[in-house]
Enzyme design. Structure first.
Site, mmCIF file in Angstrom:
data_model
loop_
_atom_site.group_PDB
_atom_site.id
_atom_site.type_symbol
_atom_site.label_atom_id
_atom_site.label_comp_id
_atom_site.label_asym_id
_atom_site.label_seq_id
_atom_site.Cartn_x
_atom_site.Cartn_y
_atom_site.Cartn_z
ATOM 1 C CB CYS A 45 -2.182 2.539 -2.070
ATOM 2 S SG CYS A 45 -2.902 0.909 -1.870
ATOM 3 C CG HIS B 220 -2.040 -0.898 1.232
ATOM 4 N ND1 HIS B 220 -2.958 -0.913 0.216
ATOM 5 C CD2 HIS B 220 -2.448 -1.850 2.122
ATOM 6 C CE1 HIS B 220 -3.889 -1.827 0.475
ATOM 7 N NE2 HIS B 220 -3.588 -2.418 1.623
#
Length: 483
Positions: free
Chosen positions: A364, A321
């Protein structure tokens, strides 16, 4: 100077069967084929060179050239007291190279021909060569020798080889055309073989060998294109470091809880694909799973401090992430992407100076969605999850040369991951590497194809899309040979 027999003995013990075959092939202009065919041991090969005056007293220049040509730089340095750089300088001296340009071309082609391509060569030559000479143990060098015996291959007779390469792998044909262009020039390429033999001569021979000093350099395909390739001949090529973060339970336990820290189901499918592909490309795989931010820093520092002197490249794949310019450890703490890439600059990692450093980041990076491709949310009932994998910020890649940073999507935008099939970006990347590297395509061509494939993907119902984007400071073509 006393003849260094002990050193030759050490060299002979280090050479494997394939390397001995390569040395014999490169020596065919100096030692008769019949004599070479009877040789099964490197010591006997050295004796044959001595008999022909190719090793006299303490003069091991020909053997040094042979070891350089087959990329046994370790033996060249440790046993014969030379180096890659010294050989590159020496071989640019007119008349110094003793391996013929033609013979070296064939050797380079044999190194670039994949296993399935070699089967195609044997199949297409089925009517030209005896079947007993095309058995599964026959190497590509053996095929070339048999073609020479039949008179369908020679220094002035490359037409059949060019036709075969055009059928099997166009990049091989371009290598031959490069050789002809460098050796004879554009005008002389239209001359017949018999006429050609009397033009250019030793001067042309030396010119091509100088242009191809780096064993893996594709050189120039025409007068206007002089882009060379990074050396990529070491075994292993280098380390492929995979940082694979899946379980973010530690982050979810943090107070306050970081946003969108679900477990990254499907990331192991990506990691498996990366392991498979980069193993085939002769990289040593080093995978680490579920690392905190501090652990990421420690692992990166370990590989920063390693000696990469005998390696040609470094690859790092990050699956996690993140947010813009940042990746997260499984504890929810941040690590700037720039911090990781800058660790491998020439100043911070001397043994990788001048060598390609490649980073692929699936993380992310933002929340915005691109219109044009539909998506599904990351619930247990649906196929795709939204991963906000944005493009790097401008300062994520060092300004220093020889870096490539591939991000899964554009800045501020999301990317997509299937819990069953992995991410769009990593899966497309691995598929295209696996398909295109055996054809000799460079990494930027491959990444362009990845862009095309990912941009065409879609999932319902919101008409969202994804576009990866690489950034690079590469100075040369980056090609990963399969052989």
């Amino acid at each position: 100077m006393e003849f260094p027999r002990q050193r030759l003995l050490v060299v002979s013990e280090e050479l494997d069967k394939a390397e001995l075959a390569a040395l014999k092939f490169l020596s065919l202009e100096h030692v008769p084929l019949r004599k070479l065919e009877a040789i099964q041991k490197a010591q006997d090969f050295f004796e044959a060179l001595q008999e022909k005056g190719m090793i006299e007293g303490g003069d091991l220049s020909f053997l040094k050239e042979l070891l350089y040509r087959i990329s046994r730089i370790d033996l060249l340095e440790a046993q014969l007291g030379s180096s890659r750089e010294q050989m590159e300088r020496d071989l640019q001296i007119p008349g110094r190279a003793r391996v013929s340009a033609y013979r070296y071309l064939l050797f380079q082609l044999s190194e670039d021909i994949a296993e399935d391509e070699m089967k195609s060569f044997k199949f297409l030559l089925g009517k030209e060569l005896p079947k007993c000479r095309l058995n599964p143990k026959t190497t590509m060098l053996d095929v070339f020798i048999e073609m020479e015996k039949k008179g369908i291959l020679g220094e002035d007779n490359l037409s059949m080889l060019k036709s075969l390469c055009a059928e099997i792998n166009i990049s091989l044909l371009k290598r031959i055309e490069e050789y002809e262009l460098n050796l004879f020039g554009e005008e002389e390429m239209v001359i017949t073989g018999e006429q050609r033999g009397s033009t250019g001569g030793h001067e042309a021979h030396a010119r091509w060998l100088v242009s191809s000093v780096a064993p893996d350099s594709p050189g120039r395909w025409n007068e206007s294109s002089r882009l060379e390739a990074y050396k990529m001949t070491s075994r292993p090529r280098g380390v492929c470091l995979i940082l694979n973060n899946h379980n973010f339970a530690k982050a979810r336990e943090a107070v306050p809880e970081p946003k969108n820290m679900k477990d990254r189901n499907g990331t192991d499918v990506d990691a498996a694909a990366l392991r498979r592909v980069f193993s085939k490309l002769h990289f040593t795989i080093a995978e680490y799973r579920d690392l905190t931010a501090e652990e990421i820093r420690k692992i990166v520092n370990i590989y920063r401090c390693q000696d990469h002197k005998d390696k040609d490249c470094f690859v790092c794949c990050i699956l996690s992430h993140g947010k813009k310019g940042i990746i997260y450890g499984v504890d929810g703490q941040e690590v700037p992407i720039q911090e990781l890439t800058t660790s491998f600059t020439g100043q911070n990692c001397h043994s990788l100076a001048g060598k390609p450093k490649v980073f692929f980041v699936q993380a992310c990076q933002g929340d915005a969605c691109q219109k044009g491709v539909t998506i599904e949310t990351d619930s247990g009932e649906q196929d795709y999850s939204i991963e906000t994998d944005a493009r790097f910020q401008l300062d994520c890649i060092p300004s220093e040369a020889d870096f490539l940073l591939g991000m899964a999507t554009l800045q501020d935008y999301v990317s997509y991951r299937s819990p069953r099939e992995g991410t769009w970006y990593i899966q497309a990347l691995c598929q295209h590497l696996e398909c295109s590297c055996p054809r000799g395509e460079d990494i930027l061509t491959i990444l362009t194809a990845v862009n095309q494939e990912v941009s065409r993907k879609s999932c319902k119902p919101n008409a969202e899309k994804q576009m990866p984007q690489p950034s690079f400071t590469l100075r040369k073509k980056l090609i990963f040979p399969v052989n």
